[in-house]
Design a protein around this motif. Structure first.
Motif, PDB file in Angstrom:
ATOM      1  N   LEU A 150       0.831  -1.215   0.000  1.00  0.00           N
ATOM      2  CA  LEU A 150       0.000   0.000   0.000  1.00  0.00           C
ATOM      3  C   LEU A 150       0.865   1.264   0.000  1.00  0.00           C
ATOM      4  CD1 LEU A 150      -2.823  -1.177   2.420  1.00  0.00           C
ATOM      5  CD2 LEU A 150      -3.118  -0.556   0.002  1.00  0.00           C
ATOM      6  N   HIS A 151       2.044   1.187   0.597  1.00  0.00           N
ATOM      7  CA  HIS A 151       2.963   2.328   0.514  1.00  0.00           C
ATOM      8  C   HIS A 151       3.630   2.387  -0.860  1.00  0.00           C
ATOM      9  CE1 HIS A 151       2.749   4.057   4.508  1.00  0.00           C
ATOM     10  NE2 HIS A 151       2.795   2.842   5.038  1.00  0.00           N
ATOM     11  N   GLU A 152       4.056   1.213  -1.371  1.00  0.00           N
ATOM     12  CA  GLU A 152       4.771   1.182  -2.661  1.00  0.00           C
ATOM     13  C   GLU A 152       3.914   1.675  -3.821  1.00  0.00           C
ATOM     14  OE1 GLU A 152       6.316  -2.696  -3.504  1.00  0.00           O
ATOM     15  OE2 GLU A 152       7.879  -2.518  -1.992  1.00  0.00           O
ATOM     16  N   VAL A 153       2.625   1.379  -3.755  1.00  0.00           N
ATOM     17  CA  VAL A 153       1.756   1.697  -4.889  1.00  0.00           C
ATOM     18  C   VAL A 153       1.627   3.207  -5.084  1.00  0.00           C
ATOM     19  CG1 VAL A 153      -0.518   1.801  -3.741  1.00  0.00           C
ATOM     20  CG2 VAL A 153      -0.336   0.851  -6.053  1.00  0.00           C
ATOM     21  N   LEU A 154       1.986   3.989  -4.059  1.00  0.00           N
ATOM     22  CA  LEU A 154       1.887   5.447  -4.165  1.00  0.00           C
ATOM     23  C   LEU A 154       3.160   6.080  -4.728  1.00  0.00           C
ATOM     24  CD1 LEU A 154       0.038   6.023  -0.775  1.00  0.00           C
ATOM     25  CD2 LEU A 154      -0.922   6.395  -3.059  1.00  0.00           C
ATOM     26  N   HIS A 155       4.189   5.263  -4.999  1.00  0.00           N
ATOM     27  CA  HIS A 155       5.423   5.818  -5.582  1.00  0.00           C
ATOM     28  C   HIS A 155       5.118   6.367  -6.967  1.00  0.00           C
ATOM     29  CE1 HIS A 155       8.407   3.300  -2.940  1.00  0.00           C
ATOM     30  NE2 HIS A 155       7.574   4.040  -2.236  1.00  0.00           N
ATOM     31  N   GLU A 156       5.587   7.585  -7.189  1.00  0.00           N
ATOM     32  CA  GLU A 156       5.204   8.238  -8.444  1.00  0.00           C
ATOM     33  C   GLU A 156       5.846   7.612  -9.668  1.00  0.00           C
ATOM     34  OE1 GLU A 156       5.522  12.368  -7.370  1.00  0.00           O
ATOM     35  OE2 GLU A 156       3.968  11.982  -5.859  1.00  0.00           O
ATOM     36  N   ASP A 157       7.078   7.124  -9.567  1.00  0.00           N
ATOM     37  CA  ASP A 157       7.705   6.465 -10.727  1.00  0.00           C
ATOM     38  C   ASP A 157       6.891   5.234 -11.118  1.00  0.00           C
ATOM     39  OD1 ASP A 157       9.693   8.296 -10.810  1.00  0.00           O
ATOM     40  OD2 ASP A 157      11.204   7.043  -9.834  1.00  0.00           O
ATOM     41  N   TYR A 158       6.413   4.519 -10.110  1.00  0.00           N
ATOM     42  CA  TYR A 158       5.594   3.338 -10.386  1.00  0.00           C
ATOM     43  C   TYR A 158       4.309   3.736 -11.102  1.00  0.00           C
ATOM     44  CZ  TYR A 158       1.895  -0.006  -9.815  1.00  0.00           C
ATOM     45  OH  TYR A 158       0.820  -0.795 -10.087  1.00  0.00           O
ATOM     46  N   LEU A 159       3.608   4.732 -10.575  1.00  0.00           N
ATOM     47  CA  LEU A 159       2.308   5.107 -11.165  1.00  0.00           C
ATOM     48  C   LEU A 159       2.477   5.696 -12.564  1.00  0.00           C
ATOM     49  CD1 LEU A 159       0.518   6.483  -7.996  1.00  0.00           C
ATOM     50  CD2 LEU A 159      -0.233   4.541  -9.381  1.00  0.00           C
ATOM     51  N   ARG A 160       3.561   6.462 -12.758  1.00  0.00           N
ATOM     52  CA  ARG A 160       3.805   7.038 -14.089  1.00  0.00           C
ATOM     53  C   ARG A 160       3.964   5.911 -15.101  1.00  0.00           C
ATOM     54  NH1 ARG A 160       7.758  10.084 -12.816  1.00  0.00           N
ATOM     55  NH2 ARG A 160       6.456  11.922 -12.496  1.00  0.00           N
ATOM     56  N   TYR A 161       4.774   4.910 -14.735  1.00  0.00           N
ATOM     57  CA  TYR A 161       5.006   3.766 -15.617  1.00  0.00           C
ATOM     58  C   TYR A 161       3.714   2.957 -15.814  1.00  0.00           C
ATOM     59  CZ  TYR A 161       5.289  -1.337 -15.029  1.00  0.00           C
ATOM     60  OH  TYR A 161       5.008  -2.674 -15.035  1.00  0.00           O
ATOM     61  N   ARG A 162       2.984   2.742 -14.744  1.00  0.00           N
ATOM     62  CA  ARG A 162       1.762   1.930 -14.782  1.00  0.00           C
ATOM     63  C   ARG A 162       0.751   2.518 -15.764  1.00  0.00           C
ATOM     64  NH1 ARG A 162      -1.024  -2.626 -14.565  1.00  0.00           N
ATOM     65  NH2 ARG A 162      -3.081  -2.425 -13.673  1.00  0.00           N
ATOM     66  N   ILE A 163       0.443   3.798 -15.596  1.00  0.00           N
ATOM     67  CA  ILE A 163      -0.576   4.432 -16.426  1.00  0.00           C
ATOM     68  C   ILE A 163      -0.060   4.599 -17.860  1.00  0.00           C
ATOM     69  CG2 ILE A 163      -2.050   6.490 -16.673  1.00  0.00           C
ATOM     70  CD1 ILE A 163      -2.705   4.586 -14.232  1.00  0.00           C
ATOM     71  N   ALA A 164       1.254   4.882 -18.003  1.00  0.00           N
ATOM     72  CA  ALA A 164       1.829   5.021 -19.348  1.00  0.00           C
ATOM     73  C   ALA A 164       1.765   3.695 -20.097  1.00  0.00           C
ATOM     74  CB  ALA A 164       3.272   5.517 -19.267  1.00  0.00           C
ATOM     75  N   SER A 165       1.968   2.574 -19.411  1.00  0.00           N
ATOM     76  CA  SER A 165       1.992   1.303 -20.139  1.00  0.00           C
ATOM     77  C   SER A 165       0.593   0.913 -20.613  1.00  0.00           C
ATOM     78  CB  SER A 165       2.663   0.198 -19.315  1.00  0.00           C
ATOM     79  OG  SER A 165       1.942  -0.059 -18.134  1.00  0.00           O
TER      80      SER A 165
END
Ligand SMILES: *Cc1c(COP(=O)(O)O)cnc(C)c1O
Length: 464
Positions: A308-323
């Motif tokens: 739940l903490h990791e999912v808020l990392h912005e690099d992760y979310l940027r990559y997730r939504i971009a993919s």
């Protein structure tokens, strides 16, 4: 020049081989599975886009959390770590762990609803609807009109129709509405976001009538990323802060941590209402377990807290939504009609528009899935007349769904860009062969939820 390529923000420490198969093998596997992807063995699938639920990859930190799990029956350290994460990220006072989202739903609706009640939502997820109907209440979907139009572009297509909510309250009366729900992101249409302004507007209506507001928080981090990207005033805010604001408008939430909890199993129910939490705890003990583990192992609670903490990392979310957007953009460029814009976790293909020669009663979505598997070993899921159609109990006639969609759901942190490029290439071949794709007929079924077990056979397109 600044570098613009968005990369997977991780390197791979542990790998799971996937197996190439030949076309003749896939023809046999598909025939043996009755042309139903749910009946295939996962090892015979190359790229599995069936669902994003519980299919994500855990991080090294999460695996370390697994080892730290405290398996004490009561009061485990892992429970407190989990509860602290919920208080910090979501802000709710009371939290009950559950084995997955639907257990939280069952406990919430059993506690809050009685027969004849009405529960509005932007769009109910199928288990949410089923749990509401199970207690004799009615689940009502109130998406904005744009939410029902596949080709219409709207930044917050998941929003609730606030005027329709007010009208519904006026019509059925406040006393029949025990709670209002908002699903973020709105799963229908592939994870369309809800804006902060919409959450605030729904909150204002709820407050005026004294109705509690609960959030179905399954994809809260993806939703908060969209708010940061698309809503005025949020571009500079940390996603965690956006999440805190969003949940501050609600009285509680249900969560399937199999999505934005980045775990393979787990969920929870949270509320600010102490009396309600006590009642819910009693139900939890009855079917899930003691309130400090709720049907999970201590290690599951640890992994969830970390996820739940990791999912808020912005690099992760940027990559997730971009993919997800990358897959959607390339499918659209090929000419494949998709629900626009792509949402957070999936791309939906409009199979009726792609295969106009296959009538809905010949299941164009299922037929497209069969071709995707034969062509490239890809598995996805039909959301159309196989899932929602059936035999009308009154007239005995076959009914069809309003839309014939195929959902390509993207597991979290599992596939790399070359996997997605492979999917795009296979889909280009499927597109080129689209006129040769014939329909299917059901040869065996067991309603309700027939899509899980139904068996099909091809029918010649000429019979359409
Ligand atoms: C998956 C999901 C649920 C149910 O959660 P499970 O963990 O599958 O029981 C509820 N709501 C939404 C929006 C979901 O995507």
């Amino acid at each position: 020049m600044p570098v613009t390529t968005i990369i997977e923000p991780f390197r791979i420490k542990s790998v799971e081989p996937i197996r190439m198969t030949t076309r003749p093998e896939r023809e046999r596997f598909l025939r043996e599975a009755g042309y139903n992807g749910f009946l295939l063995r996962a090892e015979d699938v190359l790229i599995d886009l069936l669902t994003d639920s519980g299919t994500g990859a855990m991080s090294a930190e999460q695996w370390a959390s697994i080892m730290r799990g405290d398996e004490s029956y009561a009061g485990a350290k892992s429970y407190y770590r989990f509860a602290d994460a919920i208080h910090e990220i979501f802000g709710f006072k009371h939290v009950l762990p559950t084995h997955q989202g639907r257990a939280a739903e069952r406990i919430l609706f059993t506690t809050m609803c009685k027969p004849g009640d009405v529960v509005p939502n932007n769009t109910h997820f199928d288990t949410t609807r089923a749990n509401i109907e199970h207690v004799g209440a009615q689940a009502v979907d109130l998406p904005i009109p744009e939410g029902r139009q596949p080709a219409t572009i709207h930044p917050f297509k998941g929003n609730m129709d606030v005027a329709a909510l007010e009208a519904l309250i006026g019509e059925v009366g406040r006393e029949r509405i025990p709670l209002v729900m908002l699903t973020i992101t709105n799963n229908s249409g592939g994870g369309q976001p809800v804006s902060m302004a919409n959450v605030r507007a729904v909150r204002a209506v709820c407050q005026r009538y004294g109705i509690p507001l609960y959030i179905d928080a399954c994809r809260f981090a993806e939703n908060c990323w969209f708010i940061r990207e698309r809503e005025e005033g949020y571009a500079e805010k940390p996603v965690a802060e956006i999440a805190r604001e969003l949940f501050s408008y609600a009285d509680g939430c249900t969560m399937s941590a199999k999505k934005d909890g980045l775990v393979n199993i787990g969920g929870f129910l949270a509320t600010n209402d102490e009396a309600l939490a006590r009642q819910e705890s009693r139900l939890l003990i009855l079917t899930e377990g003691f309130p400090t583990y709720g049907g999970l192992a201590g290690r599951d609670l640890e992994a969830m807290a970390t996820g739940l903490h990791e999912v808020l990392h912005e690099d992760y979310l940027r990559y997730r939504i971009a993919s997800t957007a990358y897959l959607g953009r390339h499918l659209a460029e090929i000419g494949i009609p998709i629900v626009q814009p792509p949402g957070g976790h999936a791309v939906y293909i409009d199979a009726a528009a792609l295969l106009p020669h296959v009538a809905p009663r010949m299941f164009p979505g299922q037929a497209l899935l069969a071709e995707m598997y034969l062509e490239g070993g890809i598995r996805a899921v039909e959301i159309g007349s196989v899932m929602f159609g059936g035999t009308d109990p009154q007239t005995g006639e076959e009914t069809t769904a309003p839309m014939e969609l195929v959902r390509l759901a993207i597991p979290r942190r599992v596939y790399t860009q070359s996997h997605i490029d492979y999917v795009i290439e296979v889909m280009a071949d499927v597109y080129a062969a689209r006129e040769r794709i014939g329909g299917l007929k059901i040869v065996w079924q067991a309603p309700p939820l027939r899509h899980f077990t139904a068996r099909f056979e091809p029918v010649a397109a000429a019979h359409a």
